[in-house]
Structure formats: structure tokens, C-alpha cells
Design an enzyme around this catalytic site. Structure first.
Site, PDB file in Angstrom:
ATOM      1  CE  LYS A  81      66.708   1.139  31.227  1.00 39.73           C
ATOM      2  NZ  LYS A  81      68.053   1.513  30.677  1.00 39.73           N
ATOM      3  CG  HIS A 121      67.907  -7.038  26.014  1.00 33.77           C
ATOM      4  ND1 HIS A 121      68.095  -7.142  27.363  1.00 33.77           N
ATOM      5  CD2 HIS A 121      68.384  -5.812  25.663  1.00 33.77           C
ATOM      6  CE1 HIS A 121      68.669  -6.033  27.822  1.00 33.77           C
ATOM      7  NE2 HIS A 121      68.858  -5.213  26.810  1.00 33.77           N
ATOM      8  CB  SER A 154      63.904   1.712  34.471  1.00 30.65           C
ATOM      9  OG  SER A 154      65.214   1.787  34.010  1.00 30.65           O
ATOM     10  CG  PHE A 208      73.536   3.976  41.539  1.00 31.43           C
ATOM     11  CD1 PHE A 208      72.781   3.435  40.517  1.00 31.43           C
ATOM     12  CD2 PHE A 208      73.566   5.355  41.693  1.00 31.43           C
ATOM     13  CE1 PHE A 208      72.068   4.252  39.643  1.00 31.43           C
ATOM     14  CE2 PHE A 208      72.856   6.181  40.836  1.00 31.43           C
ATOM     15  CZ  PHE A 208      72.101   5.619  39.813  1.00 31.43           C
ATOM     16  CG  MET A 246      78.708   0.350  38.117  1.00 31.52           C
ATOM     17  SD  MET A 246      77.504  -0.985  38.025  1.00 31.52           S
ATOM     18  CE  MET A 246      76.848  -0.799  36.362  1.00 31.52           C
ATOM     19  CE  LYS A 248      64.141   9.394  40.559  1.00 33.92           C
ATOM     20  NZ  LYS A 248      62.782   9.491  41.089  1.00 33.92           N
TER      21      LYS A 248
HETATM   22  P1  A3P Z   1      66.742   3.080  36.848  1.00 31.92           P
HETATM   23  O1  A3P Z   1      66.361   3.660  35.517  1.00 31.92           O
HETATM   24  O2  A3P Z   1      65.553   2.654  37.657  1.00 31.92           O
HETATM   25  O3  A3P Z   1      67.674   3.947  37.621  1.00 31.92           O
HETATM   26  P2  A3P Z   1      69.666  -2.113  32.262  1.00 31.92           P
HETATM   27  O4  A3P Z   1      71.129  -2.142  32.449  1.00 31.92           O
HETATM   28  O5  A3P Z   1      69.033  -3.474  32.217  1.00 31.92           O
HETATM   29  O6  A3P Z   1      69.272  -1.250  31.108  1.00 31.92           O
HETATM   30  O7  A3P Z   1      69.025  -1.474  33.582  1.00 31.92           O
HETATM   31  C1  A3P Z   1      69.230  -0.107  33.880  1.00 31.92           C
HETATM   32  C2  A3P Z   1      68.710   0.127  35.280  1.00 31.92           C
HETATM   33  O8  A3P Z   1      69.631  -0.475  36.214  1.00 31.92           O
HETATM   34  C3  A3P Z   1      68.648   1.605  35.633  1.00 31.92           C
HETATM   35  O9  A3P Z   1      67.559   1.721  36.555  1.00 31.92           O
HETATM   36  C4  A3P Z   1      69.994   1.808  36.320  1.00 31.92           C
HETATM   37  O10 A3P Z   1      70.055   2.944  37.134  1.00 31.92           O
HETATM   38  C5  A3P Z   1      70.067   0.517  37.124  1.00 31.92           C
HETATM   39  N1  A3P Z   1      71.431   0.207  37.591  1.00 31.92           N
HETATM   40  C6  A3P Z   1      72.548   0.047  36.866  1.00 31.92           C
HETATM   41  N2  A3P Z   1      73.607  -0.159  37.657  1.00 31.92           N
HETATM   42  C7  A3P Z   1      73.149  -0.129  38.935  1.00 31.92           C
HETATM   43  C8  A3P Z   1      73.766  -0.252  40.225  1.00 31.92           C
HETATM   44  N3  A3P Z   1      75.090  -0.429  40.367  1.00 31.92           N
HETATM   45  N4  A3P Z   1      72.976  -0.158  41.324  1.00 31.92           N
HETATM   46  C9  A3P Z   1      71.638   0.023  41.204  1.00 31.92           C
HETATM   47  N5  A3P Z   1      71.004   0.152  40.008  1.00 31.92           N
HETATM   48  C10 A3P Z   1      71.746   0.084  38.890  1.00 31.92           C
END
Ligand code: A3P
Length: 314
Positions: free
Chosen positions: A45, A101, A131, A223, A226, A252
Site C-alpha cells: 500500500k 514486498h 489504505s 490516478f 490508472m 482515493k
Molecule cells: P489508497 O488506498 O490510499 O487510495 P499499492 O499499489 O502499494 O498496493 O498501493 C495502493 C495505493 O496506491 C492506493 O492508495 C491507491 O489508490 C494508490 N495509488 C495507485 N495508483 C495511484 C496513482 N496513480 N496516484 C495516486 N495514488 C495511487
């Protein structure tokens, strides 16, 4: 490979059995890295998927073809997950992009002597916790999180899946002193100035981009892009494994969402544990976006947004 209720314990750390076996975890520890490999290392996360997208786009010079047609776990597989050996054997040309990880103390020996480029992404732990908590609700291969208080307690005592955040961040980032093939970048840097973050990563990867190519990367790893890209938003994962009614992977994407979740008491508790666990560490974190003056004072984070972050040790 369902094993949704199975937990694998490996070197004292728990991993979801849906994705990991003792053999797959052992495989990672013995992995023969190639000097051309690119390894993205994160605590869950912290912006893993975002960095997978950024690296994919940089290596494609901003062309979104690969990132829009191949799922992230195929183009940047998690080394320790059961399918990675098959995926990596099948991958043919170009630098291999690999994700992990695993904590540094487990993967470090396999990396020793290798010139593989390692990108470590960290994120402020309050936002990681929130998250991760929401992700536990939707991911059926993770245990039910219980109350937020219980979840917070487990996170702070280091018994969450994938182990202690404190050890992960301190051990990986401490390597920057000796490993010149390690780049440490933060989720907050990416969030505050994505263009500069992309340029930093492309320079590190020795993959220079034209201005137009940076612009294309920027567009495709925003964001909103994606969130709508099925190759990274996890909507390809069936309901039995991820309950999409209980949340979205692309949730978010903000700095400071922890403020909507933490009570004052939980915040004080967090800060006391944080202070004691991080006293031997000089990392600074961006906890929220606030006023511009404070941002100006922050080394290395250019002011390009209307809001600025608050940085403090805890
Ligand atoms: P949130 O749950 O706070 O929205 P991981 O890929 O390590 O599992 O992390 C997931 C987190 O990264 C999520 O956070 C996700 O929304 C955020 N995330 C992924 N792509 C993103 C982007 N392009 N811009 C901002 N946050 C992003």
C-alpha cells in the site's frame, strides 16, 4: 491456487497463502538477479502499482500499449509469489521488471553483488495503515481486519501480513548509504510532483525521456487513468478473490486520508510508537498537504502544487 484462508509463515513473517508458498518464498531468496533487472521494493500500500506503471511507461518511452494490454502482475511480477518463476522464464527481451514486498534482510543476500537497479518506494505510515485496512476488507486472501483499532495495534506491533512496516522501511532505506543502485522515492513525492518523480526514475534507470515522452508517462499514470485501466485497477480479479463491492483498489490516492480515520487518541498512540521505533532513523515523512511555506522548506520536494505537505518526524 485458491488457499484463501491459508497463511504462510516464513522467517517469522506471515504472507497470504493464496499467493505464496514456502517454495515460492524460498525461490525469491535464491533468485539469480541479472544486472539488467529492475526491482521495485515496497511495503504493501505504499505505491507499488503506481511505480510498476511508471517503470513500464518509462521503459516504453511513454507508449501505453504494454500498460494497457498486460496486467501489472505479468509485466512486473512479485518475485515471492507462486507464479513468478513461470512468468520470468517466459519473459524474453528487455530489462525484467520485478516487484517485491519482501524485507531487505531476506532479499538482501540475493541482491548482493548484483547491479540490478532497485527502486524502493515508501509512504507515510498513517496513510499506509488506512489504505491497508480498506484493502483487507476487499481482498479475500487477507484476514478480516476487525476493528480499525485492532488493525492499528497489529500494524504497530509488526504482526500484520508482510511483517513490520518499521523494519521494512528502515532496513531498505538504510541501504542507500552503501548501494548506489538503490533509489529511494516516496509516494508523496510522486503525488506532489509526478513529472519530477518520473524524471528522477528515468534518470536512475538510465532511460532518458524526451519532454513529450515524460508528458505521455504523466498522463497514463495519473490516478484517473490508472483507475480506469483494467490492467492495473484489479477489476480483472474475480469476486471470489476480491470483493469489489467492498471497495476499490484505486481507492482515493491522496496524502493525508488518515485524518478521516484516526481518532485523536489513535493518533497519539501512533505517534508514541512511531517516535520510539523510529528514533534511530532520520527519515522525514509528509503526513498531509497544508501550507506552501512549509513545502518550500522541504529539501528535494519542489513546489508545484497549490497545497503543500506537512513534514515532521512524528
Ligand atoms: P489508497 O488506498 O490510499 O487510495 P499499492 O499499489 O502499494 O498496493 O498501493 C495502493 C495505493 O496506491 C492506493 O492508495 C491507491 O489508490 C494508490 N495509488 C495507485 N495508483 C495511484 C496513482 N496513480 N496516484 C495516486 N495514488 C495511487
Amino acid at each position: 491456487m485458491a488457499r484463501l484462508d491459508v497463511t504462510e509463515t516464513f522467517h517469522g513473517i506471515t504472507f497470504p497463502g493464496h499467493l505464496h508458498t514456502q517454495d515460492s518464498l524460498q525461490y525469491a531468496l535464491r533468485f539469480p538477479f541479472q544486472d539488467t533487472d529492475i526491482l521495485i521494493a515496497t511495503y504493501p500500500k505504499s505505491g507499488t502499482t503506481w511505480m510498476q506503471e511508471i517503470v513500464t511507461l518509462i521503459c516504453s518511452k511513454g507508449d501505453p500499449q504494454l500498460s494497457q494490454t498486460v496486467p501489472n502482475w505479468t509485466r512486473a511480477p512479485w518475485l515471492e509469489q507462486y507464479y513468478s518463476a513461470a512468468v520470468l522464464e517466459a519473459s524474453s527481451r528487455g530489462p525484467r521488471v520485478i516487484t517485491t514486498h519482501l524485507p531487505q534482510h531476506l532479499l538482501g543476500p540475493a541482491l548482493q553483488g548484483s547491479k540490478a537497479k532497485v527502486i524502493y518506494v515508501s509512504r507515510n505510515p498513517k496513510d499506509v495503515i488506512v489504505s491497508y485496512y480498506h484493502f483487507h476488507k476487499m481482498a479475500k486472501f487477507l484476514p478480516e481486519p476487525g476493528s480499525f483499532q485492532d488493525f492499528l495495534n497489529r500494524f504497530l506491533e509488526g504482526t500484520s501480513q508482510y511483517g513490520s512496516w518499521f523494519d521494512h522501511v528502515k532496513d531498505w532505506t538504510s541501504q542507500t548509504a552503501t548501494m548506489n543502485n538503490l533509489l529511494h522515492i516516496t509516494y508523496e513525492e510522486m503525488s506532489l510532483d509526478l513529472g519530477s518523480a518520473i524524471e528522477r526514475v528515468s534518470t536512475f534507470l538510465q532511460c532518458p525521456l524526451l519532454e513529450e515522452e515524460v508528458g505521455n508517462c504523466l498522463k497514463h499514470c495519473s490516478f484517473s487513468n490508472m483507475r480506469d485501466n483494467r490492467m492495473v485497477n484489479y477489476t480483472l480479479i474475480p469476486e471470489e478473490i476480491m470483493d469489489h463491492n467492498r471497495g476499490s483498489f484505486m481507492r482515493k490516492g491522496k496524502i493525508g486520508d488518515w485524518k478521516n480515520m484516526f481518532t485523536d487518541e489513535q493518533n497519539h498512540f501512533f505517534e508514541s510508537v512511531f517516535r520510539s521505533r523510529m528514533q534511530d532513523c532520520s527519515l522525514k515523512f509528509v503526513w498531509e498537504r497544508q501550507d506552501e511555506e512549509e513545502l518550500c522548506a522541504i529539501e528535494g520536494i519542489p513546489l508545484k502544487t497549490a497545497e503543500a505537505p506537512v513534514i515532521q518526524s512524528a
